[in-house]
Scaffold this motif. Structure first.
Motif, PDB file in Angstrom:
ATOM      1  N   MET A 194       0.862  -1.263   0.049  1.00 46.18           N
ATOM      2  CA  MET A 194       0.083  -0.084   0.184  1.00 46.18           C
ATOM      3  C   MET A 194       0.935   1.218  -0.002  1.00 46.18           C
ATOM      4  SD  MET A 194      -3.432   0.708   2.349  1.00 46.18           S
ATOM      5  CE  MET A 194      -2.669   0.031   3.886  1.00 46.18           C
ATOM      6  N   GLN A 195       0.492   2.355  -0.690  1.00 44.75           N
ATOM      7  CA  GLN A 195       1.265   3.399  -0.784  1.00 44.75           C
ATOM      8  C   GLN A 195       0.231   4.763  -0.560  1.00 44.75           C
ATOM      9  OE1 GLN A 195       3.636   4.082  -4.209  1.00 44.75           O
ATOM     10  NE2 GLN A 195       5.158   2.780  -3.163  1.00 44.75           N
ATOM     11  N   ALA A 196       0.618   5.785   0.058  1.00 45.47           N
ATOM     12  CA  ALA A 196       0.094   7.091   0.096  1.00 45.47           C
ATOM     13  C   ALA A 196       0.950   8.349   0.211  1.00 45.47           C
ATOM     14  CB  ALA A 196      -0.836   6.947   1.503  1.00 45.47           C
ATOM     15  N   ASP A 197       0.328   9.505  -0.065  1.00 42.14           N
ATOM     16  CA  ASP A 197       1.099  10.675   0.049  1.00 42.14           C
ATOM     17  C   ASP A 197       1.345  10.961   1.352  1.00 42.14           C
ATOM     18  OD1 ASP A 197       0.978  11.321  -2.927  1.00 42.14           O
ATOM     19  OD2 ASP A 197      -0.849  12.021  -2.627  1.00 42.14           O
ATOM     20  N   LEU A 198       0.604  10.587   2.172  1.00 44.25           N
ATOM     21  CA  LEU A 198       0.704  10.902   3.700  1.00 44.25           C
ATOM     22  C   LEU A 198      -0.030   9.956   4.559  1.00 44.25           C
ATOM     23  CD1 LEU A 198       1.586  12.999   5.911  1.00 44.25           C
ATOM     24  CD2 LEU A 198      -0.908  13.928   5.831  1.00 44.25           C
ATOM     25  N   VAL A 199       1.176   9.039   5.283  1.00 43.56           N
ATOM     26  CA  VAL A 199       0.580   8.095   6.290  1.00 43.56           C
ATOM     27  C   VAL A 199       0.466   8.941   7.726  1.00 43.56           C
ATOM     28  CG1 VAL A 199       1.224   5.973   7.544  1.00 43.56           C
ATOM     29  CG2 VAL A 199       1.469   6.158   5.061  1.00 43.56           C
ATOM     30  N   VAL A 200      -0.713   8.733   8.225  1.00 44.27           N
ATOM     31  CA  VAL A 200      -0.918   9.378   9.544  1.00 44.27           C
ATOM     32  C   VAL A 200      -1.023   8.492  10.517  1.00 44.27           C
ATOM     33  CG1 VAL A 200      -2.610  10.854  10.848  1.00 44.27           C
ATOM     34  CG2 VAL A 200      -2.230  11.350   8.555  1.00 44.27           C
ATOM     35  N   ILE A 201      -0.279   8.394  11.816  1.00 38.64           N
ATOM     36  CA  ILE A 201      -0.176   7.352  12.715  1.00 38.64           C
ATOM     37  C   ILE A 201      -1.105   7.878  14.023  1.00 38.64           C
ATOM     38  CG2 ILE A 201       1.053   6.002  14.219  1.00 38.64           C
ATOM     39  CD1 ILE A 201       3.152   6.173  12.147  1.00 38.64           C
ATOM     40  N   GLY A 202      -2.302   7.561  14.022  1.00 38.37           N
ATOM     41  CA  GLY A 202      -3.148   8.091  15.262  1.00 38.37           C
ATOM     42  C   GLY A 202      -4.165   8.896  14.821  1.00 38.37           C
ATOM     43  N   ALA A 203      -5.502   8.098  15.054  1.00 46.33           N
ATOM     44  CA  ALA A 203      -6.477   9.111  14.843  1.00 46.33           C
ATOM     45  C   ALA A 203      -7.199   9.584  15.965  1.00 46.33           C
ATOM     46  CB  ALA A 203      -7.676   7.923  14.196  1.00 46.33           C
ATOM     47  N   GLY A 204      -6.519  10.441  16.439  1.00 39.89           N
ATOM     48  CA  GLY A 204      -6.942  11.599  17.707  1.00 39.89           C
ATOM     49  C   GLY A 204      -7.269  12.822  16.772  1.00 39.89           C
ATOM     50  N   PRO A 205      -7.474  13.822  17.707  1.00 41.26           N
ATOM     51  CA  PRO A 205      -7.824  15.213  16.993  1.00 41.26           C
ATOM     52  C   PRO A 205      -6.451  15.512  15.612  1.00 41.26           C
ATOM     53  CG  PRO A 205      -7.265  15.399  19.500  1.00 41.26           C
ATOM     54  CD  PRO A 205      -7.482  14.013  19.194  1.00 41.26           C
ATOM     55  N   ALA A 206      -5.402  15.458  16.321  1.00 39.26           N
ATOM     56  CA  ALA A 206      -4.495  15.740  15.312  1.00 39.26           C
ATOM     57  C   ALA A 206      -4.133  15.109  14.116  1.00 39.26           C
ATOM     58  CB  ALA A 206      -2.870  15.831  16.075  1.00 39.26           C
ATOM     59  N   GLY A 207      -4.497  13.844  14.379  1.00 36.21           N
ATOM     60  CA  GLY A 207      -4.456  12.831  13.279  1.00 36.21           C
ATOM     61  C   GLY A 207      -5.800  13.024  12.333  1.00 36.21           C
ATOM     62  N   MET A 208      -6.767  13.106  12.780  1.00 39.57           N
ATOM     63  CA  MET A 208      -8.129  13.300  12.107  1.00 39.57           C
ATOM     64  C   MET A 208      -8.028  14.664  11.316  1.00 39.57           C
ATOM     65  SD  MET A 208     -10.960  11.669  14.425  1.00 39.57           S
ATOM     66  CE  MET A 208     -10.995  12.747  15.718  1.00 39.57           C
ATOM     67  N   ALA A 209      -7.737  15.777  11.945  1.00 40.77           N
ATOM     68  CA  ALA A 209      -7.872  17.077  11.171  1.00 40.77           C
ATOM     69  C   ALA A 209      -6.687  17.127  10.271  1.00 40.77           C
ATOM     70  CB  ALA A 209      -7.465  18.024  12.254  1.00 40.77           C
ATOM     71  N   ALA A 210      -5.554  16.434  10.417  1.00 38.23           N
ATOM     72  CA  ALA A 210      -4.533  16.366   9.283  1.00 38.23           C
ATOM     73  C   ALA A 210      -4.987  15.818   8.163  1.00 38.23           C
ATOM     74  CB  ALA A 210      -3.124  15.733   9.934  1.00 38.23           C
TER      75      ALA A 210
END
Ligand code: FES
Lengths: 470, 104
Positions: A1-17
């Motif tokens: 799998m590939q992505a431009d941005l991988v976000v680790i963590g779906a708290g407020p920072a991760g969700m907003a990002a």
């Protein structure tokens, strides 16, 4: 799998990002350990806001739009994903239900939030003793509330959980706070900032009024806190107002602030610095959350404690810079979009110096008595650590040559800061000089089966279950 | 198996399923967080430590402390990261068997 941005963590920072990155045209994979989005502050908000919003309050339901923001075709939200290795080139290894996989991100955002500051007091390892955060998670996710609980420590989170317990019809037996009048007076120096963050003050006062109306006894400047019990927590004892108190209970919720969860950033050797005002290590980042590793960003409480609303704004800033970095938006467009976000962030942070000073950590838990266990996993005591220091041990990685602190499954998450504080006090070195555990992958225990299920096997030895101080 | 619990359930309306805890049947809410459900069912001790045999229960509820380790269907896992499903076989590490249940 590939992505431009991988976000680790779906708290407020991760969700907003994730939402901001998508708006700027990036593909996003967001990995999170929980079954549903929200992180710890908005844990299970998509299910629980409707059912228990009246108990949990409006600040909790504020997580709903953020969680809804993940419902977009260009965002892949991988739930129940335990991340165990992050490579500087953006390869992130994780497992879901015992199956390993790797996602490659052109940029990676660590949005792994905070942990409760460890609060080692006598008896804190007994069943029935939990963090206040754990108490809140029980209410949020499960609708499970402690019947006969005492809250102990310091900080606004104690007021929040006390108020929530009052609303749930089971007020805590007592609120035992460690901050003193002197702390309150010293905090007044930061009143200007506090007034700019007046909403937080009003909320705090109204929660206190709610707790008082419910008749919850409140003690301040408490010291000598200990949990009594043999097989489980039976009482909390402490000294306040010159008298020793003993409150029989079944549950003790401890809290004296939260600190950045450093595991992911430390595993990448991102430099950290001691922040005296917040009494924690903070990773070095630029105003966009960029670290010294070009592909890796950090946003939210993991980059320094600012709370949920600040984390949300920091996540947006990191996403904007990632989009600029990948040439999806111009620097001008980034700056235009960032201006209101930065203003909001400043507003959210204004109250922090006041709160940090008004609710300092409980001093006796930063330098625990010799007999108190500091490393819960390997049951190493404060006295053991002092003994190592007397034998010439200067830093936390060296302690591993003497005993096993930090080598159990939690990998130092709940002993690291205590061990460093004790060593620094014994050797007379500063916190930065004393340093921190060297954290190595896997960040969470991983089995051979999980590795075998993967096509690309990372180079690390899978038998290494813990940070091993190499 | 159910004992008086120090925890109360605010909205105990979920359908219940049967799991096995150390060989005994226990009825828990389907789909609930396993650690929370065990606490609410009056199970305070989840394991004993390999070092001293001391009893432990959930501490952080967010997957960080590993004090909630139990064996589920033969694999040592964090109960606070699991969901209640019909038929789960849960085994706690007792003081005597602590060594064999050490996650490492
Ligand atoms: S309670 Fe801490 S990991 Fe489960």
């Amino acid at each position: 799998m590939q992505a431009d941005l991988v976000v680790i963590g779906a708290g407020p920072a991760g969700m907003a990002a994730a939402a901001t990155a998508t708006e700027a045209g990036l593909s996003v994979v967001i990995l999170d350990e929980q079954a549903r989005a929200g992180g710890q502050i908005y844990r299970d908000v998509t299910r629980s806001a409707a059912r228990r919003g009246d108990i949990l309050g409006q600040d909790y339901s504020a997580g709903l739009p953020l969680a809804a923001g993940l419902e977009q075709p260009s965002i892949t939200h991988v739930t129940r994903a335990t991340v165990w290795q992050i490579a500087p080139d953006g390869a992130v290894a994780y497992s879901v239900d015992g199956r390993g996989a790797i996602v490659h991100g052109r940029r990676v955002l660590l949005a792994t939030g905070a942990l409760e500051r460890p609060m080692p007091v006598p008896g804190w390892t007994l069943p029935g003793v939990m963090t206040a955060g754990a108490g809140q998670i029980l209410i949020k996710e499960s609708g499970v509330v402690a019947g006969r609980a005492v809250l102990a420590g310091s900080g606004p989170l104690l007021y929040l959980i006390a108020a929530q317990m009052v609303r749930a019809g089971t007020p805590p037996l007592a609120l035992v706070e460690t901050q003193s009048r002197r702390d309150t007076v010293a905090a007044l120096r930061h009143l200007g900032g506090a007034l700019r963050g007046w909403r937080y003050l009003v909320k705090g006062l109204s929660m206190l009024a709610e707790i008082r109306r419910a008749g919850v006894p409140r003690y301040t400047a408490a010291s000598d806190i200990a949990v009594a019990g043999t097989d489980r927590a039976e009482a909390l004892s402490f000294v306040a107002g010159g008298k020793r108190h003993r409150i029989a209970c079944e549950t003790v919720f401890l809290h004296h602030g939260v600190v950045p969860n450093m595991q992911a950033a430390r595993s990448l050797d991102i430099p950290h610095r001691w922040n005296a005002a917040q009494a924690c290590f903070v990773p070095e980042t630029d105003p966009w959350g960029r670290t010294e590793i070009p592909n890796v960003f950090i946003a939210g409480d993991g980059a320094g404690i600012g709370g949920a609303k600040a984390a949300e704004q920091a996540g947006r800033l990191a996403a904007l810079e990632a989009a600029r970095d990948l040439d999806r938006i111009s620097a001008d467009a980034r700056d235009r979009a960032a201006a209101p976000v930065r203003a909001a962030l400043r507003g959210e942070l204004a109250v922090r110096p006041f709160l940090d000073r008004a609710y300092p950590p409980y001093a006796a838990a930063l330098q625990p008595a010799d007999a108190t266990v500091v490393c819960r996993c390997e049951e190493v005591t404060a006295g053991d650590i002092r003994g190592y220091a007397a034998l010439g041990c200067k830093g936390p990685n060296q302690t591993k040559a003497f005993g096993r602190p930090g080598m159990g499954p939690c990998q130092g998450r709940y002993c690291g800061l205590t061990v460093v504080s004790i060593l620094a006090a014994e050797t007379g070195q500063g916190m930065d000089e004393t340093g921190y555990y060297r954290v190595r992958p896997p960040l969470k225990p991983v089995t051979l089966g999980e590795l075998a299920a993967m096509e690309e096997t990372p180079a690390e030895d899978p038998a290494v279950m813990a940070a091993d101080g190499r | 198996m159910k004992t008086a619990s120090p925890f109360l359930e605010i909205d105990a309306d979920a359908a219940r399923v049967t799991v096995r805890l150390d060989g005994a049947d226990l009825s828990l809410p389907a789909g609930a967080n396993l650690a929370a459900a065990l606490l609410a069912a009056g199970v305070p001790v989840f394991r004993h430590t390999p070092v001293s045999g001391a009893p432990r229960g959930p501490f952080c509820m967010m997957g960080a402390c590993f004090d909630c380790l139990v064996e589920v269907d033969g694999v040592t896992r964090q109960a606070c990261l699991l969901t209640v499903e019909e038929g789960l076989e849960i085994v706690r590490a007792g003081p005597a068997t602590a060594e064999s249940a050490d996650a490492s």
